[in-house]
Design a protein around this motif. Structure first.
Motif, PDB file in Angstrom:
ATOM      1  N   PRO A 176       0.820  -1.218   0.000  1.00 28.60           N
ATOM      2  CA  PRO A 176       0.000   0.000   0.000  1.00 28.60           C
ATOM      3  C   PRO A 176       0.851   1.265   0.000  1.00 28.60           C
ATOM      4  N   GLY A 177       0.787   2.000  -1.090  1.00 26.81           N
ATOM      5  CA  GLY A 177       1.438   3.302  -1.127  1.00 26.81           C
ATOM      6  C   GLY A 177       2.801   3.364  -1.780  1.00 26.81           C
ATOM      7  N   TYR A 178       3.514   2.232  -1.996  1.00 30.19           N
ATOM      8  CA  TYR A 178       4.845   2.338  -2.599  1.00 30.19           C
ATOM      9  C   TYR A 178       5.307   1.001  -3.200  1.00 30.19           C
ATOM     10  N   GLN A 179       6.287   1.097  -4.095  1.00 24.34           N
ATOM     11  CA  GLN A 179       7.025  -0.066  -4.575  1.00 24.34           C
ATOM     12  C   GLN A 179       8.388   0.393  -5.086  1.00 24.34           C
ATOM     13  N   VAL A 180       9.335  -0.564  -5.216  1.00 19.01           N
ATOM     14  CA  VAL A 180      10.716  -0.250  -5.562  1.00 19.01           C
ATOM     15  C   VAL A 180      11.129  -1.073  -6.783  1.00 19.01           C
ATOM     16  N   LYS A 181      11.792  -0.424  -7.739  1.00 19.30           N
ATOM     17  CA  LYS A 181      12.243  -1.108  -8.951  1.00 19.30           C
ATOM     18  C   LYS A 181      13.709  -0.780  -9.250  1.00 19.30           C
ATOM     19  N   ARG A 182      14.357  -1.723  -9.933  1.00 19.96           N
ATOM     20  CA  ARG A 182      15.695  -1.498 -10.493  1.00 19.96           C
ATOM     21  C   ARG A 182      15.517  -1.332 -11.995  1.00 19.96           C
ATOM     22  N   ILE A 183      15.989  -0.224 -12.537  1.00 15.73           N
ATOM     23  CA  ILE A 183      15.813   0.096 -13.949  1.00 15.73           C
ATOM     24  C   ILE A 183      17.176   0.158 -14.629  1.00 15.73           C
ATOM     25  N   THR A 184      17.278  -0.523 -15.789  1.00 17.61           N
ATOM     26  CA  THR A 184      18.480  -0.403 -16.607  1.00 17.61           C
ATOM     27  C   THR A 184      18.097   0.226 -17.936  1.00 17.61           C
ATOM     28  N   VAL A 185      18.964   1.084 -18.455  1.00 20.00           N
ATOM     29  CA  VAL A 185      18.759   1.706 -19.757  1.00 20.00           C
ATOM     30  C   VAL A 185      20.011   1.470 -20.589  1.00 20.00           C
ATOM     31  N   SER A 186      19.842   0.862 -21.745  1.00 17.33           N
ATOM     32  CA  SER A 186      20.972   0.528 -22.613  1.00 17.33           C
ATOM     33  C   SER A 186      21.569   1.789 -23.234  1.00 17.33           C
ATOM     34  N   PRO A 187      22.836   1.737 -23.640  1.00 15.55           N
ATOM     35  CA  PRO A 187      23.476   2.915 -24.251  1.00 15.55           C
ATOM     36  C   PRO A 187      22.701   3.434 -25.453  1.00 15.55           C
ATOM     37  N   GLY A 188      22.498   4.749 -25.486  1.00 18.04           N
ATOM     38  CA  GLY A 188      21.816   5.378 -26.603  1.00 18.04           C
ATOM     39  C   GLY A 188      20.306   5.258 -26.601  1.00 18.04           C
ATOM     40  N   GLN A 189      19.730   4.690 -25.545  1.00 19.39           N
ATOM     41  CA  GLN A 189      18.282   4.487 -25.486  1.00 19.39           C
ATOM     42  C   GLN A 189      17.625   5.509 -24.554  1.00 19.39           C
ATOM     43  N   ARG A 190      16.312   5.684 -24.748  1.00 23.47           N
ATOM     44  CA  ARG A 190      15.584   6.636 -23.905  1.00 23.47           C
ATOM     45  C   ARG A 190      14.159   6.161 -23.677  1.00 23.47           C
ATOM     46  N   LEU A 191      13.630   6.450 -22.513  1.00 21.91           N
ATOM     47  CA  LEU A 191      12.239   6.136 -22.202  1.00 21.91           C
ATOM     48  C   LEU A 191      11.335   7.158 -22.878  1.00 21.91           C
ATOM     49  N   SER A 192      10.054   6.872 -22.925  1.00 20.75           N
ATOM     50  CA  SER A 192       9.105   7.806 -23.519  1.00 20.75           C
ATOM     51  C   SER A 192       8.957   9.047 -22.638  1.00 20.75           C
ATOM     52  N   LEU A 193       8.570  10.154 -23.267  1.00 18.45           N
ATOM     53  CA  LEU A 193       8.156  11.332 -22.512  1.00 18.45           C
ATOM     54  C   LEU A 193       6.765  11.028 -21.991  1.00 18.45           C
ATOM     55  N   GLN A 194       6.568  11.076 -20.659  1.00 21.75           N
ATOM     56  CA  GLN A 194       5.341  10.573 -20.065  1.00 21.75           C
ATOM     57  C   GLN A 194       5.012  11.304 -18.773  1.00 21.75           C
ATOM     58  N   TYR A 195       3.805  11.021 -18.262  1.00 20.62           N
ATOM     59  CA  TYR A 195       3.443  11.479 -16.918  1.00 20.62           C
ATOM     60  C   TYR A 195       2.487  10.474 -16.308  1.00 20.62           C
ATOM     61  N   HIS A 196       2.260  10.598 -15.002  1.00 27.25           N
ATOM     62  CA  HIS A 196       1.412   9.661 -14.270  1.00 27.25           C
ATOM     63  C   HIS A 196       0.308  10.432 -13.537  1.00 27.25           C
ATOM     64  N   LYS A 218      16.909  12.388  -8.381  1.00 24.96           N
ATOM     65  CA  LYS A 218      15.958  13.403  -8.816  1.00 24.96           C
ATOM     66  C   LYS A 218      14.554  12.960  -8.448  1.00 24.96           C
ATOM     67  N   TYR A 219      13.756  13.889  -7.947  1.00 24.52           N
ATOM     68  CA  TYR A 219      12.368  13.638  -7.588  1.00 24.52           C
ATOM     69  C   TYR A 219      11.469  14.041  -8.755  1.00 24.52           C
ATOM     70  N   ILE A 220      10.538  13.148  -9.131  1.00 27.10           N
ATOM     71  CA  ILE A 220       9.592  13.399 -10.222  1.00 27.10           C
ATOM     72  C   ILE A 220       8.215  13.593  -9.605  1.00 27.10           C
ATOM     73  N   PRO A 221       7.706  14.814  -9.502  1.00 23.18           N
ATOM     74  CA  PRO A 221       6.411  15.044  -8.842  1.00 23.18           C
ATOM     75  C   PRO A 221       5.250  14.410  -9.603  1.00 23.18           C
ATOM     76  N   LEU A 222       4.156  14.179  -8.922  1.00 22.49           N
ATOM     77  CA  LEU A 222       2.937  13.675  -9.525  1.00 22.49           C
ATOM     78  C   LEU A 222       2.514  14.585 -10.674  1.00 22.49           C
ATOM     79  N   GLY A 223       2.268  14.003 -11.849  1.00 20.89           N
ATOM     80  CA  GLY A 223       1.803  14.771 -12.997  1.00 20.89           C
ATOM     81  C   GLY A 223       2.884  15.437 -13.811  1.00 20.89           C
ATOM     82  N   ALA A 224       4.130  15.398 -13.366  1.00 20.11           N
ATOM     83  CA  ALA A 224       5.211  16.044 -14.108  1.00 20.11           C
ATOM     84  C   ALA A 224       5.541  15.260 -15.379  1.00 20.11           C
ATOM     85  N   ARG A 225       5.793  15.975 -16.458  1.00 21.55           N
ATOM     86  CA  ARG A 225       6.207  15.334 -17.701  1.00 21.55           C
ATOM     87  C   ARG A 225       7.694  15.042 -17.598  1.00 21.55           C
ATOM     88  N   HIS A 226       8.045  13.779 -17.799  1.00 24.59           N
ATOM     89  CA  HIS A 226       9.440  13.406 -17.559  1.00 24.59           C
ATOM     90  C   HIS A 226       9.911  12.359 -18.552  1.00 24.59           C
TER      91      HIS A 226
END
Length: 485
Positions: free
Chosen positions: A390-410, A441-449
């Motif tokens: 309830p309220g949180y979860q933790v993940k390990r994220i890897t990003v390969s060289p030259g790659q990028r996640l989508s521009l998104q918000y939650h 870095k902190y990503i606030p609720l609704g922020a485009r990141h």
């Protein structure tokens, strides 16, 4: 005549749960150091195919692209699975358009195990010869047991020559399978075929015109693009039109209705590795008949253990497994699920998957039908370190060289990112920040990141999600270089 290999990479492999899941299905399981999909591609190359087509679900395109391949295939991306007849029809229309109707298609499944490649290529030469005469060829496997999980092909009498197929029979019960085995008139249906594009489409139009017409419309309305930033030739099938194509196997649509079907008896070893029992048979047993996967660092301590298969997946640490006084079991351990079953009952795992599928897909049980602990993405991976509480979860994220996640918000969660390896460029509401190991870095609720790895090494960060809802569907994508919605 030119030969084109067509690899169908749509199998779900539900009987291989909990390793095979919706987002990481059976074709991408490793056996003998490479995935079944990679092995299928290599078989097409070994047979001298000049071009290669992969038909797969659009969500699995990046898994195919990440594979180690000795050729550059083109792709036909289905919005969802509609069985083998529509998949093969789409490939046939593509081959017809690109190479002509006389071109021979070698249709392979991406989830079969065939250790003897020279014997396979020899049989393909025979099948190609038959296909050039206008026949539809299916590779028949000499049955070795009364298997109830395979389809059967009836002929006049089994021998080493190609011959006319008298009848296709779907998966029989045990009594029927025993009769087939003793009759000497049946082969197992391998699900691999060889024919010219023109012959297949002609027989499809004659035997199942509704499939032909709907598949042709879906093909003509498809969009062509350069795939993932130009790395592959990709045909994306329109979802609306594709859903109008009947969901039917090629056996029902063509093979059971056509008079032009021949069987070439296989001289190669074959397994559809469809159960944990067949997976165990693909490994070399020890003196007690025990087998294990070799892809994970495990230490197996066994006492009075016989004919047991062990498959363990860890999150990096070496695992110790002890077994005492057991036999004829399959033991499968993933970070979030454990399966223990009698080998002879491994066909019933599909029923377990059915029970799992009834659960809330966002629940712990429901997730085991969809996502493995480490989830592959086009840009890298994410691993759940602490499952949702309830309220949180933790993940390990890897990003390969030259790659990028989508521009998104939650809508429902904020995130805190801490880089532990490599360098990351983090964009938050249009402002970019460069982060190194130990920086956050902190990503606030609704922020485009967005997160980008411009470096030459893999970037690793720890993500802490905090919010009232933490499901994977709480992602609104604004821009995405991989074409996802």
């Amino acid at each position: 005549m030119k030969l084109v290999s067509v690899v169908l990479a749509g199998g779900s492999g539900s009987r291989l749960w909990p390793v095979s899941r919706k987002s990481m299905p059976k074709p991408f399981m490793k056996i003998g150091g490479s995935t079944l999909f990679e092995q299928a591609i290599s078989r097409g190359v070994a047979c001298g195919a000049s071009d290669h087509i992969v038909v797969c679900n659009q969500d699995h395109f990046f898994l195919c692209e990440k594979a180690k391949m000795c050729c550059k295939p083109s792709y036909i991306l289905e919005p969802e699975g509609r069985n083998t007849a529509p998949a093969i029809a789409l490939a046939a229309f593509s081959v017809m358009e690109q190479h002509g109707g006389d071109t021979i298609m070698l249709v392979l499944s991406a989830d079969h195990l065939i250790p003897n490649t020279p014997a396979f290529t020899s049989d393909v030469i025979e099948a190609k010869h038959q296909a050039e005469k206008g026949e539809i060829v299916v590779f028949g496997i000499v049955p070795t047991s009364p298997e109830t999980g395979y389809g059967y092909i009836k002929v006049e009498n089994k021998d080493n020559r190609p011959q006319k197929v008298l009848k296709f029979t779907e998966k029989p019960n045990e009594f029927e399978a025993l009769e087939y085995l003793s009759s000497g008139q049946y082969y197992w249906n391998s699900g691999m075929f060889c024919f010219s594009a023109g012959t297949f489409l002609s027989e499809l139009k004659k035997c199942s015109p509704e499939v032909y017409d709907a598949a042709e419309l879906a093909f003509k309305s498809a969009s062509q693009d350069g795939g993932n930033r130009g790395r592959a030739n990709v045909l994306r099938i329109n979802q609306t039109n594709f859903l109008n194509v009947p969901d039917i196997s090629v056996d029902y649509a063509v093979m059971e209705r056509s008079d032009a079907v021949m069987v070439v008896p296989a001289r190669f070893g074959w397994s559809d590795v469809g159960t944990w029992n067949s997976i165990s048979e693909a490994h070399t047993p020890d003196s007690n008949g025990n087998t294990t996967n070799s892809n994970q660092p495990i230490e197996w301590l066994s006492i009075d253990t016989k004919n047991t298969h062990l498959h363990v997946e860890t999150q990096g640490a070496k695992a110790v497994v002890a077994t005492i006084g057991i036999e004829n079991l399959a033991i499968v351990h993933t970070p979030d699920a454990i399966l223990i079953c009698e080998k002879k009952s491994s066909q019933k795992i599909k029923e377990i998957v059915g029970l799992v599928a009834q659960k809330d897909p966002n629940s712990l049980v429901g997730q085991t039908a969809i996502l493995p602990q480490t989830v592959q993405r086009p840009w890298g991976t994410y691993t759940s370190l602490k499952k949702e509480e309830p309220g949180y979860q933790v993940k390990r994220i890897t990003v390969s060289p030259g790659q990028r996640l989508s521009l998104q918000y939650h809508h429902h969660r904020a995130e805190h990112w801490t880089v532990v390896k490599g360098k990351a460029t983090v964009e938050v509401d249009g402002v970019e920040f460069d982060l190194g190991p130990g920086e956050h870095k902190y990503i606030p609720l609704g922020a485009r990141h967005r997160l980008t790895n411009w470096g030459e090494e893999e970037m690793v960060l720890i993500e802490v999600q905090v919010g009232d809802y933490l499901g994977e569907d709480d992602i609104v994508r604004l821009e995405d270089i991989y074409g996802r919605q």
